[in-house]
Write a protein that holds these residues in place. Sequence first.
Motif: not given
Length: 172
Positions: A154-167
């Motif tokens: 999740n840290k990796w994905m959020i750092g790239r604007g993906k995953g939970h960053a979308v929410v």
Amino acid sequence: MEHGTHAHDTHAQHTHEDHAHEGHASGPTTWGTAAKATLHCLTGCAIGEILGMVIGTALAWHNVPTMILAIILAFIFGYSLTLYAVTKAGLPLRAAIGVALAADTVSIAVMELVDNGVILLVPGAMDAHLMDALFWWALALAFAIAFLATTPVNKWMIGRGKGHAVVHQYHH
């Protein structure tokens, strides 16, 4: 003077995804942010999995169909928590479904793969009943290990604007 112009030009080139992540955190994604996203995922997964195991046990199903039901319910409840939050924030249902799928799919999949893998590896856990301490101990261990394995994802994905960053753009 050049720096100010460059910053404006760079800002103009940002995509919608950049703004989705931008509103949540400045700078690199923190472990705390990733842990909160993972805890959100774990909550939905735990509700779904426990409900699936209770239903499978009550219906005297074998391990495989019970596990399949538990995984399906983990995805449903994981997505539902996000759907609830973003529709409450005013997003229409159709758009909210897209956000939930984008935000949660990888996180829930990793969570399910790891926690079910742990349960399969704990001797006797698959045959333990709801009233057995081994059932709950193995489940707690599986959730803890899945949390630890999913947080860096999740840290990796959020750092790239993906995953939970979308929410995060919908949280106020």
